[in-house]
Design a protein around this motif. Sequence first.
Motif, PDB file in Angstrom:
ATOM      1  N   UNK A 221      -2.780  10.672  14.482  1.00  0.00           N
ATOM      2  CA  UNK A 221      -1.640  10.640  13.555  1.00  0.00           C
ATOM      3  C   UNK A 221      -0.405  10.069  14.249  1.00  0.00           C
ATOM      4  N   UNK A 222      -0.241  10.423  15.531  1.00  0.00           N
ATOM      5  CA  UNK A 222       0.909   9.915  16.284  1.00  0.00           C
ATOM      6  C   UNK A 222       0.860   8.393  16.416  1.00  0.00           C
TER       7      UNK A 222
ATOM      8  N   UNK B 140      -0.387   6.393  14.254  1.00  0.00           N
ATOM      9  CA  UNK B 140       0.075   5.877  12.961  1.00  0.00           C
ATOM     10  C   UNK B 140       1.597   5.945  12.904  1.00  0.00           C
ATOM     11  N   UNK B 141       2.131   7.063  13.379  1.00  0.00           N
ATOM     12  CA  UNK B 141       3.577   7.252  13.346  1.00  0.00           C
ATOM     13  C   UNK B 141       4.300   6.206  14.197  1.00  0.00           C
ATOM     14  N   UNK B 142       3.700   5.794  15.292  1.00  0.00           N
ATOM     15  CA  UNK B 142       4.342   4.801  16.153  1.00  0.00           C
ATOM     16  C   UNK B 142       4.201   3.399  15.586  1.00  0.00           C
TER      17      UNK B 142
ATOM     18  N   UNK C   6       2.961   2.289  12.183  1.00  0.00           N
ATOM     19  CA  UNK C   6       3.179   1.934  10.780  1.00  0.00           C
ATOM     20  C   UNK C   6       4.618   1.600  10.430  1.00  0.00           C
ATOM     21  N   UNK C   7       5.615   2.237  11.098  1.00  0.00           N
ATOM     22  CA  UNK C   7       6.993   1.839  10.766  1.00  0.00           C
ATOM     23  C   UNK C   7       7.217   0.338  10.982  1.00  0.00           C
ATOM     24  N   UNK C   8       6.540  -0.246  11.958  1.00  0.00           N
ATOM     25  CA  UNK C   8       6.735  -1.669  12.247  1.00  0.00           C
ATOM     26  C   UNK C   8       5.728  -2.543  11.515  1.00  0.00           C
ATOM     27  N   UNK C   9       4.483  -2.113  11.483  1.00  0.00           N
ATOM     28  CA  UNK C   9       3.425  -2.957  10.930  1.00  0.00           C
ATOM     29  C   UNK C   9       3.149  -2.682   9.473  1.00  0.00           C
TER      30      UNK C   9
ATOM     31  N   UNK D 224       1.170   5.568   0.339  1.00  0.00           N
ATOM     32  CA  UNK D 224       0.519   6.737   0.919  1.00  0.00           C
ATOM     33  C   UNK D 224       0.398   7.810  -0.157  1.00  0.00           C
TER      34      UNK D 224
ATOM     35  N   UNK E   4       0.833  -1.205   0.000  1.00  0.00           N
ATOM     36  CA  UNK E   4       0.000   0.000   0.000  1.00  0.00           C
ATOM     37  C   UNK E   4       0.869   1.257   0.000  1.00  0.00           C
TER      38      UNK E   4
ATOM     39  N   UNK F 224       2.145   0.190   6.272  1.00  0.00           N
ATOM     40  CA  UNK F 224       0.983   1.042   6.043  1.00  0.00           C
ATOM     41  C   UNK F 224      -0.229   0.139   5.833  1.00  0.00           C
TER      42      UNK F 224
END
Lengths: 432, 116
Positions: free
Chosen positions: A46-47, A49-51, A53-56, A10, A8, A58
């Motif tokens: 949003x935070x 997502x920021x925490x 998405x880097x691991x899981x 962005x 996916x 998008x």
Amino acid sequence: MPDERSIPQLVDHLFRRESGRMVAALTRSFGTGHLQLAEEVVQDALLQALRRWPFHGVPDNPVAWLYRVARNLALDRLRRHTLIRGKEDAVRESLSLAASASRAGAPPDARLDGEITDDQLRLIFLCCHPSISRDARIALTLKTVMGLSVGEIAGAFLSKDTAISQRITRAQRLIRKRKFPFEVPPPDELPARLDAVLEVLYLAFNEGYSAFEGEQLVRVDLCAEALRLTTCLAGSPPTDRPVVHALASLMRFQMSRLPARVDSSGELVRLADQDRSLWDPAHLRAGFGHLDLAARGSEQSVYHLQAIIAAHHASATGTETTDWATVVGYFDQLLEMHPSPIVALNRAVAVAHLHGPSAGLEAIEDIRDHPAVADYYLLPATRGELLSRLDRPFQAAEAFQEALEGRCSAPVRRFLERRLAKAKERAVAISH
Amino acid sequence: MATYMFLLYNGPDDFDNISPEDMQGVIERYKAWGDSLEKAGKLVGSNKLVDEEGRVMRGRGGNITITDGPFSETKELIGGYFAVNAASYEEAVELAKGCPHLDYGTLEIRAIDEDH
């Protein structure tokens, strides 16, 4: 390569677009007095997502993810907030409306995504309410509507983070105390309220277009955001008015010149020296398009006149083929409508093209002592140019020196230093 | 070829005052790095750990104490991990160099002991 497609992606500016929509939707459900709460909820979403998405990665549907998290956070806040009760259904409804606007499809021009929800329109009018002081209006709009951080706003306006935060907090408090409604103003109030909105967008754009600090000549992000919102207003039925198109046209013409305004090594190129074939044709086309729409009716605003002047430059192949007599005429009208030393300075440049550098210098003399341009580097810099053309290098050097004492970005500073060195060189040559 | 754990400490956080646009930018940097590992066939898996609500258990002489924690205020809290295939620590280090986390926090690399 099917593998790549399965990851996916962005969409550009997705966070900015969706945060604007979510803040607007939540402000409607919470009430305008809880603008700050709405912003906090969205920031938290949003935070998260920021925490994560880097691991899981998008998620397959990032927009749905953001709205789901924002909804849960909002409902959670409502449970804990004693002042807001019984708004749960309103939160669900307004967020789902905003989400469906986002689902309605990707905008044709992702850079400008020309669509705002009705709630966003209401939010713009709320943040630009004329009862809020002008400085606070700008700061609040940049943060709440345009999604700039406090640090970015402070940078653009040469202010401290704390000062900007205070300005925003005071504005939020005023909104709460006075219970400003969340609405597009009724028709009888709309023109005046719209003027206040356009002024904020115009100032934000100019702030971006003439950065006064750092390496950047232009803060393109700020210009692009101001243009995006102006374009949105021009495309929304209640605000689709000639004056809005006039401002959109002016911004487009200004944006079109950006590729020519800086050379390959990042140095400033003056309008007279710009390679006009580099002017962005898409912006130029849009500029002329908005100008046509601005000409409907008899309304004449300061934005109309500035857009028409910009259109004259855009139509000419260079300064020698510019119709300077007409341009000076428009500046005369502009000065009459909006007397300002900045306008007078721009007019003086046109006068110099029309009647020669002496006439230009004379026109500048009238505004030299105006307090509003006391620190403005462009005034002495313009004098320096005109004096150089008259081969008066001693005075030119003095003027460039004075210009260097004003506040300007690093590329402008280097430009002025080069002009100063040249004037000094010439001064030495003629004194021998 | 061995599997290496990239343990990412504390972060990304401290982002309370950045704009939505910049947040997306940070995510995209992590994503680009993760995607590149995946495309190169190096990525085994990755996971984020829940920030709070952990338990620390200590046993001594049959007595077990259970406490809440560690908490996110703790400096050395593992936020999440990436498991990556690499031939050596040298290669693992090279792969980790592109990780944007290095702009925000510490990254620890440990090889999984496969010498059963």
